[in-house]
Design a protein around this motif. Structure first.
Motif, short mmCIF file in Angstrom:
data_model
loop_
_atom_site.label_atom_id
_atom_site.label_comp_id
_atom_site.label_asym_id
_atom_site.label_seq_id
_atom_site.Cartn_x
_atom_site.Cartn_y
_atom_site.Cartn_z
N THR A 92 0.85 -1.19 0.00
CA THR A 92 0.00 0.00 0.00
C THR A 92 0.88 1.23 0.00
O THR A 92 1.81 1.34 0.80
CB THR A 92 -0.92 0.05 1.23
OG1 THR A 92 -1.67 -1.16 1.33
CG2 THR A 92 -1.88 1.22 1.14
N VAL A 93 0.60 2.15 -0.91
CA VAL A 93 1.23 3.47 -0.90
C VAL A 93 0.16 4.49 -0.56
O VAL A 93 -0.89 4.54 -1.18
CB VAL A 93 1.85 3.82 -2.27
CG1 VAL A 93 2.33 5.26 -2.29
CG2 VAL A 93 3.02 2.89 -2.58
N THR A 94 0.40 5.29 0.48
CA THR A 94 -0.51 6.38 0.82
C THR A 94 0.21 7.70 0.60
O THR A 94 1.39 7.83 0.93
CB THR A 94 -0.98 6.29 2.29
OG1 THR A 94 0.15 6.41 3.16
CG2 THR A 94 -1.68 4.95 2.55
N ARG A 151 -6.32 1.34 6.15
CA ARG A 151 -5.25 0.59 5.49
C ARG A 151 -5.10 -0.79 6.12
O ARG A 151 -5.03 -1.81 5.41
CB ARG A 151 -3.94 1.37 5.58
CG ARG A 151 -2.74 0.61 5.00
CD ARG A 151 -1.45 1.38 5.16
NE ARG A 151 -1.13 1.69 6.54
CZ ARG A 151 -0.62 0.81 7.41
NH1 ARG A 151 -0.39 -0.46 7.05
NH2 ARG A 151 -0.34 1.17 8.66
N GLN A 152 -5.05 -0.85 7.42
CA GLN A 152 -4.88 -2.12 8.10
C GLN A 152 -6.07 -3.05 7.88
O GLN A 152 -5.90 -4.26 7.72
CB GLN A 152 -4.65 -1.89 9.60
CG GLN A 152 -3.31 -1.25 9.91
CD GLN A 152 -3.12 -0.99 11.39
OE1 GLN A 152 -4.08 -0.89 12.16
NE2 GLN A 152 -1.87 -0.88 11.82
N THR A 153 -7.26 -2.49 7.86
CA THR A 153 -8.46 -3.29 7.61
C THR A 153 -8.39 -3.95 6.25
O THR A 153 -8.65 -5.15 6.10
CB THR A 153 -9.72 -2.42 7.71
OG1 THR A 153 -9.86 -1.95 9.05
CG2 THR A 153 -10.96 -3.21 7.33
N LEU A 154 -8.02 -3.19 5.22
CA LEU A 154 -7.93 -3.72 3.87
C LEU A 154 -6.81 -4.74 3.76
O LEU A 154 -7.01 -5.85 3.23
CB LEU A 154 -7.70 -2.58 2.88
CG LEU A 154 -7.52 -2.97 1.41
CD1 LEU A 154 -8.72 -3.76 0.90
CD2 LEU A 154 -7.27 -1.73 0.55
N GLU A 155 -5.63 -4.41 4.27
CA GLU A 155 -4.49 -5.32 4.16
C GLU A 155 -4.73 -6.63 4.90
O GLU A 155 -4.38 -7.71 4.41
CB GLU A 155 -3.23 -4.63 4.70
CG GLU A 155 -2.74 -3.47 3.84
CD GLU A 155 -1.68 -2.64 4.53
OE1 GLU A 155 -0.96 -1.92 3.83
OE2 GLU A 155 -1.60 -2.68 5.79
N ARG A 156 -5.33 -6.57 6.08
CA ARG A 156 -5.57 -7.78 6.84
C ARG A 156 -6.66 -8.64 6.20
O ARG A 156 -6.61 -9.87 6.26
CB ARG A 156 -5.92 -7.42 8.29
CG ARG A 156 -4.70 -6.88 9.04
CD ARG A 156 -5.04 -6.24 10.36
NE ARG A 156 -3.83 -5.68 10.98
CZ ARG A 156 -3.82 -4.96 12.09
NH1 ARG A 156 -4.98 -4.69 12.71
NH2 ARG A 156 -2.69 -4.48 12.58
N GLY A 176 1.77 -4.70 5.63
CA GLY A 176 1.30 -3.93 6.77
C GLY A 176 2.37 -3.18 7.53
O GLY A 176 2.07 -2.45 8.49
N THR A 177 3.64 -3.33 7.12
CA THR A 177 4.74 -2.68 7.83
C THR A 177 5.38 -1.61 6.95
O THR A 177 5.65 -1.87 5.77
CB THR A 177 5.81 -3.71 8.23
OG1 THR A 177 5.21 -4.68 9.10
CG2 THR A 177 6.97 -3.04 8.95
N ALA A 178 5.65 -0.44 7.51
CA ALA A 178 6.31 0.62 6.77
C ALA A 178 7.72 0.18 6.41
O ALA A 178 8.44 -0.40 7.23
CB ALA A 178 6.37 1.90 7.60
N ILE A 179 8.13 0.42 5.15
CA ILE A 179 9.46 0.04 4.72
C ILE A 179 10.15 1.22 4.08
O ILE A 179 9.53 2.15 3.59
CB ILE A 179 9.44 -1.14 3.72
CG1 ILE A 179 8.68 -0.76 2.45
CG2 ILE A 179 8.82 -2.37 4.35
CD1 ILE A 179 8.77 -1.82 1.37
#
Length: 282
Positions: free
Chosen positions: A203-205, A266-271, A217-220
Motif C-alpha cells: 500500500t502506498v498512501t 489501510r490495516q483493515t484492507l491489508e488484513r 502492513g509494515t512501513a518500509i
C-alpha cells in the motif's frame, strides 16, 4: 432447528466484503474476487484463443471467481482478459482491445493461480490495461496484491500502475517499490530479492504530496518522502503509453482511492487481503 450458518456450514456470518469495511469509497477497484456487496457486475471479460470468442465471467458463492464457467468457455485453450471490471461503482473498467497486449487468466486449459487463488498473468513484454484516471489529488492511495516474475531479478523495471510521466511499481534503479509523480518527485524503497519475489500486499498512501509505503502492513524504506502532485494512473501493468516497464508476473487485486487511507482503513484492507490470500500481514 435453526442453523448457525457461520459455524455449521463454514460460511462467514458477516457477509460484508473487503471494501464494505472501509470508511471511504474507493475510486477504482479491480479483483478476481467480489470486493463490494453492492457490486452486481462481472469480474472479467475473457477471450479464448481458439476462435477469439469473448464472454463475461462473474462470481459464485458470493465471492469467488466462477472458474467453472471460465474453463467451460476456454476449454483446453488459453484465455486472455479483455476487460477487468471496476467494482467501485465508478465504471472505470480496465480494458485492452489489442489481442497481443492482453494478459492471461487461463493457460492451456488451466486457471492461472497465485496463493491458491485465480490471478492475471502479465508477460513482461507488452501486456497491460488502459484505465480512465481514478485520481486527481495530492491525497491518494494505491493498494495491490501482486507477485513479480523472474524478469525483475535483472535490470528491468516492472510497473503496476503507469501515468503519462510517472509510475508505481518496481524500478531497476533500486530494485524496490518506487513511485514517481507527474510533476516531479521520486520515491524508492529497496527490497531484498527474496522478498521481492514473494506474493506481496503493498500500500502506498500519499498525504499532501508526501508518500509512505507499507509492505505486508509494515512501513518500509524511508517512512515518508515528498513526490510532487497529482499522480494519475492510466495504465495497469505498464509505465508510459503501455510500452515501457511492462509488468512481469501476476496481479490479483488493485484498489485505488482518491484520498489518503487512514491507518485503520489501510490495516483493515491489508488484513482482509492477507486472510483471503493466506499472506501474513502485521
Amino acid at each position: 432447528m435453526q442453523l448457525d450458518l457461520g459455524l455449521n456450514l463454514g460460511i462467514q456470518s458477516d457477509f460484508r466484503k473487503a471494501l464494505d469495511f472501509l470508511s471511504i469509497q474507493s475510486s477504482a477497484a479491480y479483483s478476481l474476487r467480489k470486493l463490494r456487496n453492492a457490486y452486481i457486475g462481472n469480474a472479467i471479460r475473457v477471450r479464448r484463443s481458439s476462435d477469439n470468442l469473448e464472454t463475461d465471467i462473474g462470481f459464485i458463492n458470493g465471492t469467488e471467481l466462477d472458474t467453472t464457467a471460465l474453463l467451460a468457455h476456454c476449454g483446453a485453450n488459453n484465455g486472455f482478459v479483455t476487460i477487468w471490471y471496476d467494482q467501485s461503482g465508478n465504471n472505470l473498467n480496465a480494458t485492452q482491445v489489442t489481442a497481443t497486449n492482453q494478459p492471461s487468466i487461463v493457460t492451456s486449459g488451466v486457471v492461472n493461480l497465485d496463493s491458491g487463488k485465480p490471478t492475471i498473468l502479465y508477460d513482461g513484454i507488452d501486456d497491460f490495461f488502459n484505465i480512465v484516471s481514478a485520481v486527481n489529488s495530492s491525497n491518494i492511495s494505491f493498494n495491490s496484491v501482486s507477485k513479480l516474475g523472474s524478469k525483475s531479478l535483472v535490470a528491468n523495471s516492472s510497473y503496476l500502475l503507469g501515468a503519462a510521466s510517472g509510475f508505481y511499481g518496481y524500478d531497476n534503479e533500486g530494485f524496490g517499490v518506487a513511485l514517481s509523480s507527474t510533476t516531479g518527485g521520486y520515491f524508492n524503497s529497496p527490497i531484498p530479492t527474496t522478498v521481492r519475489l514473494s506474493t506481496a500486499i503493498d500500500t502506498v498512501t500519499v498525504a499532501t504530496n508526501v508518500a509512505s509505503l507499507f509492505r505486508f502492513g509494515t512501513a518500509i524504506g524511508a517512512p515518508t518522502v515528498t513526490i510532487g502532485t497529482n499522480f494519475q494512473p492510466v495504465f495497469i501493468g505498464a509505465n508510459i503509453a503501455g510500452i515501457t516497464g511492462n509488468w512481469s508476473g501476476s496481479i490479483s487485486e488493485i484498489v485505488i482511492a482518491n484520498s489518503t487511507l487512514s491507518t485503520a482503513n489501510r490495516q483493515t484492507l491489508e488484513r482482509n487481503q492477507g486472510s483471503y490470500y493466506s499472506i501474513i500481514v502485521t
